[in-house]
Design a protein around this motif. Structure first.
Motif: not given
Length: 322
Positions: A45-52, A55-58, A62-66
């Motif tokens: 699974a992709s865990l991160l994506h780049r935004s304005a 880097m933010q969690a997908t 977010k689930i994996f972060y917890e």
């Protein structure tokens, strides 16, 4: 999967940037990127994506972060448990407290922990009851203050206090009761501003009302205690809650509280810990302080409308300073 990969991933989410996380972790950015790619490949699974915003969690991230936070905390607790002594406990203790109980307990407890155990890193979190339950079960919290709604069987619990709930309005409100007490029927005739169902107190109110063969028809759901206070002061309605969250407003004469005469409306406040994750010496020391401080607050009258149910005897050296 390696622990360092969990630490790397958490650092990226916390700092919102690969470059900042690399600096904090003291590794080069290409190596950090490689470790995250390996982690994503293993998880599928992709865990991160780049935004304005960086880097933010997908959603999966977010689930994996917890889970990553909970795992890293349990490892830190295990190391602390091995290293610390019972005479001088050290380490990090995370305790969660509901919004509607923090006004009475949070600051006295923070003061007591700092005075009695200066080597403990005390993390006090204010959250909705539902969030606290999830965080305690996952291991992100060592301890949590929860309301006994009959659903706490999965935790070790120690009863702290029983709080009486009252009918609370703005002073001189159109909904205020002019008598010394009010019946439930009269309460239900007013528009009620109540915590949302995620708060432990709301199910208790609903249960008592249903037991009387009645229902709450005119209700405004508000999650935040601060916004709920503002709505009451704006005279949008009344509420049914313990006095403690409104202590300052009642003292200043801005609000008034009236007992409900024909039903028993109260909530039992308990201190909870996981049955699966053992407490460190530091967490057990804080656990004892919570019991002692809650009793002291009730006996001194500083926790308005509360009766102590704690079993342990108070320890003078652990009481918060006045």
């Amino acid at each position: 999967m390696e622990l360092r990969q969990l630490r790397y991933f958490v650092a990226i989410v916390d700092h919102g940037s690969l470059s900042r996380a690399a600096r904090v972790l003291h590794i080069v950015q290409p190596a950090l990127t490689q470790q995250i790619q390996q982690l994503e490949e293993e998880l599928g699974a992709s865990l991160l994506h780049r935004s304005a915003q960086g880097m933010q969690a997908t959603d999966a991230g977010k689930i994996f972060y917890e889970h990553a936070l909970a795992i890293l905390k349990q490892i830190a607790d295990a190391k602390s448990a091995v290293a610390q002594s019972t005479d001088k406990p050290t380490g990090t203790v995370a305790l969660g407290i509901p919004q509607s109980a923090s006004g009475a307990l949070a600051f006295p407890l923070l003061t007591a922990v700092r005075a009695a155990y200066p080597d403990i890193v005390f993390q006090l979190t204010e959250e909705l009851t539902g969030n606290l339950t999830e965080q305690l079960a996952s291991g992100r919290l060592n301890l949590a203050i929860l309301f006994d709604d009959g659903q706490l069987g999965k935790f070790h619990t120690k009863t702290l206090v029983e709080e009486q709930m009252m009918y609370i309005t703005r002073a001189n409100s159109q909904f205020a009761c002019k008598r010394k007490s009010i019946t439930l029927d009269k309460v239900l005739q007013s528009p009620l501003i109540l915590p949302s169902i995620q708060h432990g107190v709301r199910p208790r109110i609903e249960q008592v009302v249903r037991a009387q063969g009645k229902q709450i028809e005119n209700v405004i759901d508000i999650t935040s205690i601060a916004i709920l206070k503002s709505a009451i002061l704006a005279d949008m309605g009344a509420t049914i809650l313990p006095i403690s969250p409104f202590f300052a407003e009642i003292q200043r004469g801005e609000m008034c509280a009236t007992p409900i005469s024909d039903v028993t409306l109260s909530r039992t406040v308990s201190l909870c810990a996981s049955k699966n994750i053992p407490l460190t010496n530091a967490a057990m020391a804080v656990e004892r302080l919570v019991l002692d401080v809650s009793r002291d607050l009730c006996e001194s009258g500083r926790w308005l409308g509360a009766k102590s149910l704690a079993e342990m005897k108070p320890v003078k050296s652990c009481s918060p300073s006045n």
